[in-house]
Write a protein that holds these residues in place. Structure first.
Motif, PDB file in Angstrom:
ATOM      1  N   THR A 122     -44.816  91.816  32.583  1.00 36.21           N
ATOM      2  CA  THR A 122     -43.729  92.758  32.806  1.00 36.21           C
ATOM      3  C   THR A 122     -42.761  92.741  31.629  1.00 36.21           C
ATOM      4  N   CYS A 123     -42.448  91.570  31.113  1.00 35.35           N
ATOM      5  CA  CYS A 123     -41.558  91.459  29.943  1.00 35.35           C
ATOM      6  C   CYS A 123     -42.170  92.146  28.728  1.00 35.35           C
ATOM      7  N   GLY A 152     -39.704 101.621  42.572  1.00 32.32           N
ATOM      8  CA  GLY A 152     -40.366 100.333  42.732  1.00 32.32           C
ATOM      9  C   GLY A 152     -41.557 100.374  43.666  1.00 32.32           C
ATOM     10  N   LEU A 202     -43.366  97.027  38.679  1.00 36.19           N
ATOM     11  CA  LEU A 202     -42.862  96.126  37.648  1.00 36.19           C
ATOM     12  C   LEU A 202     -42.429  94.823  38.309  1.00 36.19           C
ATOM     13  N   GLY A 203     -42.834  93.736  37.727  1.00 36.14           N
ATOM     14  CA  GLY A 203     -42.540  92.432  38.294  1.00 36.14           C
ATOM     15  C   GLY A 203     -43.690  91.881  39.096  1.00 36.14           C
ATOM     16  N   LEU A 254     -47.130  92.774  38.083  1.00 36.82           N
ATOM     17  CA  LEU A 254     -48.283  93.248  37.335  1.00 36.82           C
ATOM     18  C   LEU A 254     -49.335  92.151  37.220  1.00 36.82           C
ATOM     19  N   LEU A 259     -44.184 101.973  41.043  1.00 33.92           N
ATOM     20  CA  LEU A 259     -44.303 101.277  39.769  1.00 33.92           C
ATOM     21  C   LEU A 259     -44.036  99.794  40.007  1.00 33.92           C
ATOM     22  N   PRO A 281     -42.633  86.575  34.982  1.00 34.15           N
ATOM     23  CA  PRO A 281     -43.253  87.894  34.773  1.00 34.15           C
ATOM     24  C   PRO A 281     -43.511  88.194  33.297  1.00 34.15           C
ATOM     25  N   ASP A 313     -48.850  88.430  35.432  1.00 35.11           N
ATOM     26  CA  ASP A 313     -47.603  87.714  35.691  1.00 35.11           C
ATOM     27  C   ASP A 313     -47.949  86.371  36.326  1.00 35.11           C
ATOM     28  N   TRP A 345     -35.302 102.111  39.287  1.00 34.08           N
ATOM     29  CA  TRP A 345     -36.086 100.923  39.618  1.00 34.08           C
ATOM     30  C   TRP A 345     -36.138 100.723  41.130  1.00 34.08           C
ATOM     31  N   VAL A 400     -44.384  94.644  28.743  1.00 38.32           N
ATOM     32  CA  VAL A 400     -44.377  96.096  28.972  1.00 38.32           C
ATOM     33  C   VAL A 400     -42.986  96.674  28.736  1.00 38.32           C
ATOM     34  N   ILE A 401     -41.964  96.028  29.244  1.00 37.84           N
ATOM     35  CA  ILE A 401     -40.589  96.513  29.052  1.00 37.84           C
ATOM     36  C   ILE A 401     -40.227  96.458  27.570  1.00 37.84           C
TER      37      ILE A 401
END
Length: 72
Positions: free
Chosen positions: A53-54, A26, A31-32, A34, A29, A50, A37, A22, A56-57
């Motif tokens: 992001t949640c 980062g 994340l956080g 996107l 990618l 986010p 969000d 990450w 996607v994860i």
């Protein structure tokens, strides 16, 4: 060795690798950050949730879990 101890060691190692990935990944990618969000900025406050992001994860972890069950 106790199976619970082995499992905790493996989970810890995976978390360390994910943290390093990450940090390094980062840049490529986001994340956080996107699209979708929720960010609300006011004078003295910044609220950040986010949600995309949640999601996607969660989808990625569900896919990995499904793959583990498939090959077990």
């Amino acid at each position: 060795m106790n199976p619970v101890a082995k499992t905790l060691i493996v989970i810890g190692g995976v978390l360390v690798l994910l943290g390093l990935l990450w940090q390094v990944g980062g840049k490529w990618l986001p994340l956080g950050r996107l699209p979708g969000d929720i960010v609300i900025e006011k004078e003295n406050m910044k609220f950040y949730f986010p949600i995309v992001t949640c999601i996607v994860i969660s989808l990625l972890l569900s896919l990995i879990s499904w793959l583990f069950r498939l090959f077990r």
